[in-house]
Design an enzyme around this catalytic site. Structure first.
Site, PDB file in Angstrom:
ATOM      1  CG  HIS A 102      -8.450   6.489   6.242  1.00  0.00           C
ATOM      2  ND1 HIS A 102      -7.166   5.888   4.834  1.00  0.00           N
ATOM      3  CD2 HIS A 102      -7.901   6.172   7.399  1.00  0.00           C
ATOM      4  CE1 HIS A 102      -7.151   5.254   4.986  1.00  0.00           C
ATOM      5  NE2 HIS A 102      -6.932   5.593   6.284  1.00  0.00           N
ATOM      6  CB  CYS A 136      -4.732   7.538  -1.266  1.00  0.00           C
ATOM      7  SG  CYS A 136      -6.067   8.051  -0.821  1.00  0.00           S
ATOM      8  CG  ASP A 157      -1.990  -0.934   0.718  1.00  0.00           C
ATOM      9  OD1 ASP A 157      -2.772  -0.514   0.148  1.00  0.00           O
ATOM     10  OD2 ASP A 157      -1.964  -1.550   2.002  1.00  0.00           O
ATOM     11  CD  GLU A 171      -4.762  11.991   2.445  1.00  0.00           C
ATOM     12  OE1 GLU A 171      -4.939  12.603   2.231  1.00  0.00           O
ATOM     13  OE2 GLU A 171      -5.494  10.150   2.194  1.00  0.00           O
TER      14      GLU A 171
HETATM   15  C1  CIR Z   1      -5.468   0.845   2.746  1.00  0.00           C
HETATM   16  O1  CIR Z   1      -6.272  -0.078   3.064  1.00  0.00           O
HETATM   17  O2  CIR Z   1      -4.601   1.377   4.128  1.00  0.00           O
HETATM   18  C2  CIR Z   1      -5.188   0.793   1.536  1.00  0.00           C
HETATM   19  N1  CIR Z   1      -5.420  -0.051   0.553  1.00  0.00           N
HETATM   20  C3  CIR Z   1      -6.133   2.121   1.358  1.00  0.00           C
HETATM   21  C4  CIR Z   1      -4.861   3.121   1.848  1.00  0.00           C
HETATM   22  C5  CIR Z   1      -5.600   4.658   1.014  1.00  0.00           C
HETATM   23  N2  CIR Z   1      -5.415   5.564   1.289  1.00  0.00           N
HETATM   24  C6  CIR Z   1      -6.408   6.598   2.009  1.00  0.00           C
HETATM   25  O3  CIR Z   1      -7.337   7.118   1.794  1.00  0.00           O
HETATM   26  N3  CIR Z   1      -5.836   8.257   2.203  1.00  0.00           N
END
Ligand code: CIR
Length: 252
Positions: A160, A246, A60, A65
């Site tokens: 989030h 992100c 990831d 972010e």
């Molecule tokens: C996660 O689950 O951590 C990643 N697959 C997606 C993160 C997305 N980040 C965000 O919205 N800030």
């Protein structure tokens, strides 16, 4: 000039964390091409872009972010709720430390950058499955002495806080009211089109917004309210639960 820190898509992105979406195949070549277009959009919006090399062991890690919160005065290195993501932090700190004084969230507290919205001097912290009250309390103790007001907001229906709303400047929050019930007093709320559940995630750079191509009706609404909007297709990254904000850390 505004600096945007990004990171190349991990070759392991197919093993990403997933919370609210089923696992579907992710085409790595397409994800990389979309990410390159995203970076090109950041440049078009006036950013100098620093792209960190891909991390093969961190699926990831393109979603930079979540590893930090960047404010005018300092940067805070987070402690992501997903243990699989904690190895992303070191390189983010190295990238940010020439530009900002650095503070850190320390365990066992957790906090994801995707849960933190900075709206001028007000900071909203999503209490999601990734961020704890102790994480919010640490953030408060770092920020309140610097003149920020920090408020917790419950997040239950999405990954989030920024999956449900984003601050788009001009005292305005872009909101999907089906994902969050919070009221943001003193801010105008613009709602996404009901057919576009992921449309509430947009990124303000200078006078313009970057939004997802998958939310064209929301883009029309934003334009009708006077916002200038650039759209980018991030459909492959969205399969990993990524959105527009992100994939960059903005150092204004
Ligand atoms: C996660 O689950 O951590 C990643 N697959 C997606 C993160 C997305 N980040 C965000 O919205 N800030």
């Amino acid at each position: 000039m505004t600096l945007a820190i990004t990171r190349e898509v991990s070759p392991a992105i197919a093993r990403c964390e997933l919370t609210h979406l089923p696992r579907v195949p992710i085409d790595l070549g397409r994800a990389r091409a979309q990410h390159q277009t995203y970076v090109a959009c950041l440049r078009d919006l006036g950013c100098e872009v620093m792209t960190l090399p891909a991390m093969a062991d961190f699926p990831d890690s393109v979603f930079v972010e979540d590893a930090a919160i960047v404010l005018d005065e300092l940067a805070i290195i987070t402690r992501p709720g997903a243990a699989s993501r904690r190895g992303e932090l070191e390189t983010i700190e190295a990238a940010l430390s020439p530009h900002r004084e650095v503070e850190r969230i320390v365990g066992p507290a957790t906090l994801d950058g995707g849960d933190v919205i900075v709206a001028d001097r007000r900071v909203f912290v999503g209490m999601s499955s990734r961020s704890t009250r102790e994480g919010a309390a640490q953030l408060r103790s770092i920020l309140e002495p610097r003149g920020y007001a920090v408020r917790e907001v419950p997040v239950a229906r999405c990954l989030h806080l920024k999956s449900a709303c984003t601050f788009i400047g001009d005292a305005t929050m872009l909101v999907n009211p089906r994902r969050i019930e919070a009221r943001f007093e003193g801010l105008r709320c613009l709602e996404v089109d009901p057919e576009e559940p992921d449309g509430a995630n947009a990124l303000r750079i200078g006078d313009r917004l970057l939004s997802a191509a998958a939310a064209p009706r929301t883009r029309d609404r934003l334009q009708a309210h006077g916002f200038e909007v650039m759209s980018v297709d991030i459909s492959e990254l969205a399969k990993a639960e990524g959105a527009i904000t992100c994939s960059s850390l903005i150092v204004a």
